[in-house]
Design an enzyme around this catalytic site. Structure first.
Site, short mmCIF file in Angstrom:
data_model
loop_
_atom_site.label_atom_id
_atom_site.label_comp_id
_atom_site.label_asym_id
_atom_site.label_seq_id
_atom_site.Cartn_x
_atom_site.Cartn_y
_atom_site.Cartn_z
N SER A 350 5.22 3.03 -9.05
CA SER A 350 6.42 3.08 -9.88
C SER A 350 6.98 4.49 -10.02
CB SER A 350 6.11 2.45 -11.25
OG SER A 350 7.27 2.27 -12.01
N ASP A 361 11.10 13.45 0.75
CA ASP A 361 12.33 13.28 1.55
C ASP A 361 13.17 14.55 1.60
OD1 ASP A 361 11.66 10.71 2.17
OD2 ASP A 361 13.33 9.76 1.13
N LYS A 375 5.18 -0.41 -5.94
CA LYS A 375 5.88 -1.04 -7.08
C LYS A 375 7.26 -0.40 -7.20
CE LYS A 375 5.73 -2.02 -12.02
NZ LYS A 375 7.12 -1.53 -12.26
#
Length: 500
Positions: A350, A361, A375
Site C-alpha cells: 500500500s 521511477d 496492494k
C-alpha cells in the site's frame, strides 16, 4: 415480501430503528463508493452466511422463487422473498435487516448473538464479497485503528505484563508521564482506583487512554518506597512512532513500520538527526520498508515528496468522482539528492509501495529486495452509526511510469529472492542478462494485472523467499552506497523510461 412468523418475541422498536439506520448506512455507502458496482444480492447472501459462525446447525436455503429461508437446529428462524430489483439499495437493505432481525428475535441463536455480534458476523462476511481489502471494523477495533492513524489521549508510557498489574518499561521523555515523575520499573496496580491485577495488557492500555487533557489517577508500587504512590497525570495526544533511526557507519538507516499522521515529519527529523550526527560525513540513506503494511495515503505522498523536486508521485482512479486524484511533488529535496536505497519485501504494501515506486521511477532511489505485496488500492473510511468503521476499496494506484501497483506490486531494481551472496546478486541485477534488473523491470512495467497468465509470470520473477544467511538486502544497500559508480548504474536501471 414474505417475512418470518416464527420470531418468539416482538422486536424492540429502538433496536429495529438502530438496525435500520445501520443497514441503510452500510448498503448506501458501499453502493456509492466501492471501486466496482456491488452485487447487492451476493453481498446480502455473504452477510447472511456469516451468521453461520454462531451455530453449526445454521442453514440458509434459497428456492427457485427466490425465497430465502434460514433454519437453526431444524427450525425456521427467518423467511423472506428477495427484492426483484438487483440494484435497489433501499430494498436490499430492508430485506437484509429484516432477515437478521427475525433470526435474532427467533431465540434460536446462542445468547452471545448480541446486536453488536450480529453486525460483526454479517458485515464482516458481506464485505469480503467485495474484494480482499474491504472490511468492517467493530467499535473496539475501529477505536484502535483510529488511534494508530491519528493518535490518542495518553501519557507517553509503554507497559509490559506484571503480576501486580503492569510495569512501565519505557517512558517518552517529553510526555506527561515523565513530567509527573513516573519511572521505568514502576508497577501500576490501579487506574482511577480500579485494581488491574490479572487484566490483559490490551485492556489496561485502553484504560490508560482517554480524552486529551483529561486526568488519569495511577496507583504505583515503586521499589524502595514503603507503600503505594498515588499520581495524577493529564493526558496529551500520543501518535505512535513509526520511524526508527540508527547509523551504520556513515549511512543512516531509517526503518518505517507504517504511515500514520506524523510519519513524514519524523522521516524529516530522522534525516536532520543524521546530519547532526555525521555532518558532511553522511554519505547515504537506507530506507527500510520491509514488513511495512502501509497506512495513510497522504503520508505516503508527503514522504515521497520529501525526496522529489517535481513530477508525478502517484495517481488514483476509481468509480466515485472524488476517487480520481493526481499527486505531484513540489520543489525541494530534504536529502539534497543524497544517495538512497529502499528495502522492500513481500510484506511491503500500500503506502509503502507508493513511496518505493515513486522514488524508483524518478531515479531517486535504488530499490533492493523482493517484489512487494501488490496492494495497489486505497480504502476510504466510512464512519458508522455504531462507532464502527467500513474500509471500502474505492481506487487503484498507478506508479509514475504508468503501471498499476495492484497485485504484482513493485519490482525491485536488485532482486534478492533466495540470494546467498551479495556481490553475485548485485552483479546479476546490474548486468544485461534475461534475469537482470532491467529485464525484470521492463516486463513488470508493461504487465497488466487483468492478464492472469502474465501476472503469474511476473510474480515468479522475484518472489518473497528467505535468504540463505544474513541480511543480504542490507549488505547490498551498503555496497551500492559505498560506490558512486554502482549508484549511478543502479539508478539508471530503475529509472523509468517514460512518465516519471
Amino acid at each position: 415480501m414474505l417475512s418470518a412468523c416464527t420470531a418468539a418475541v416482538q422486536p424492540d422498536p429502538a433496536l429495529e430503528s438502530r438496525m435500520t439506520t445501520m443497514f441503510d448506512a452500510v448498503y448506501t455507502e458501499v453502493s456509492a463508493v466501492h471501486i466496482d458496482p456491488p452485487d447487492l444480492r451476493r453481498f446480502t447472501i455473504g452477510g447472511l452466511d456469516g451468521l453461520r459462525k454462531f451455530d453449526s446447525s445454521y442453514d440458509l436455503d434459497i428456492d427457485d422463487d427466490d425465497v430465502f429461508m434460514i433454519e437453526v437446529g431444524g427450525q425456521i428462524a427467518a423467511e423472506g422473498l428477495a427484492p426483484d430489483n438487483e440494484t435497489e439499495i433501499a430494498a436490499w437493505s430492508e430485506f437484509a435487516r429484516t432477515m437478521v432481525l427475525d433470526v435474532h428475535m427467533s431465540g434460536l441463536l446462542p445468547k452471545d448473538a448480541s446486536e453488536d455480534a450480529l453486525y460483526d458476523r454479517f458485515f464482516d462476511s458481506a464485505m469480503r464479497t467485495l474484494d480482499r481489502y474491504s472490511r468492517y471494523a467493530n467499535p473496539k477495533d475501529a477505536a484502535d485503528l483510529r488511534a494508530e492513524r491519528d493518535g490518542f489521549g495518553g501519557i507517553g508510557i509503554d507497559l509490559e505484563e506484571h503480576p501486580d498489574g503492569a510495569r512501565i518499561h519505557r517512558l517518552e521523555h517529553d510526555k506527561p508521564g515523565a513530567a509527573a515523575g513516573l519511572l521505568v520499573g514502576d508497577r501500576i496496580v490501579a487506574i482511577d482506583a480500579l485494581k488491574i491485577a490479572g487484566m490483559p495488557l490490551d485492556a489496561i492500555d485502553r484504560l490508560m487512554r482517554g480524552p486529551v487533557d483529561s486526568p488519569i489517577s495511577l496507583t504505583l508500587v515503586r521499589d524502595g518506597l514503603p507503600g503505594p504512590l498515588n499520581v495524577t497525570v493529564g493526558r496529551t495526544r500520543i501518535v505512535p512512532n513509526t520511524v526508527f533511526y540508527s547509523l551504520i557507519g556513515d549511512h543512516a538507516l531509517i526503518r518505517i513500520s507504517g504511515f500514520n499522521q506524523r510519519t513524514s515529519k519524523r522521516i524529516a527529523e530522522a534525516i536532520g538527526q543524521a546530519r547532526a550526527d555525521l555532518g558532511q560525513g553522511l554519505s547515504g540513506l537506507i530506507i527500510d520498508l520491509r514488513g511495512n503494511l502501509g497506512g495513510r495515503l497522504d503520508q505516503a505522498v508527503d514522504s515521497a515528496d520529501l525526496f522529489l523536486e517535481s513530477g508525478l508521485i502517484t495517481r488514483a482512479d476509481g468509480r466515485h468522482p472524488e476517487s480520481h486524484q493526481v499527486f505531484k511533488a513540489e520543489p525541494g529535496d530534504i536529502a539534497d539528492n543524497l544517495p538512497t536505497v529502499i528495502l522492500i519485501n513481500g510484506a511491503s504494501a500500500s503506502a509503502a509501495e507508493i513511496l518505493a515506486s515513486a522514488l524508483q521511477d524518478h531515479g531517486r532511489a535504488v530499490v533492493v529486495g523482493m517484489s512487494s505485496f501488490g496492494k495497489g488500492t486505497i480504502q476510504t473510511i466510512v464512519d458508522l452509526p455504531n462507532n464502527g468503521e467500513l474500509y471500502v476499496t474505492w481506487a487503484r494506484f498507478v506508479a509514475p511510469s504508468g503501471y498499476a501497483l495492484n497485485r504484482m506490486g513493485v519490482m525491485p531494481t536488485v532482486c534478492t529472492s533466495g540470494a546467498s551472496d551479495a556481490v553475485a546478486t548485485l552483479d546479476q541485477a546490474l548486468g544485461h542478462g534475461p534475469d537482470s534488473g532491467a529485464a525484470n523491470l521492463k516486463r513488470r512495467r508493461v504487465a497488466s494485472y487483468d492478464d492472469e497468465a502474465e501476472a503469474r509470470e511476473i510474480l515468479r520473477l522475484c518472489p518473497w523467499l528467505p535468504h540463505a544467511s544474513g541480511d543480504i538486502d542490507l549488505a547490498i544497500a551498503e555496497l551500492i552506497l559505498e560506490s558512486p559508480a554502482l549508484i549511478r548504474r543502479a539508478l539508471a536501471v530503475g529509472r523509468a523510461a517514460e512518465g516519471a
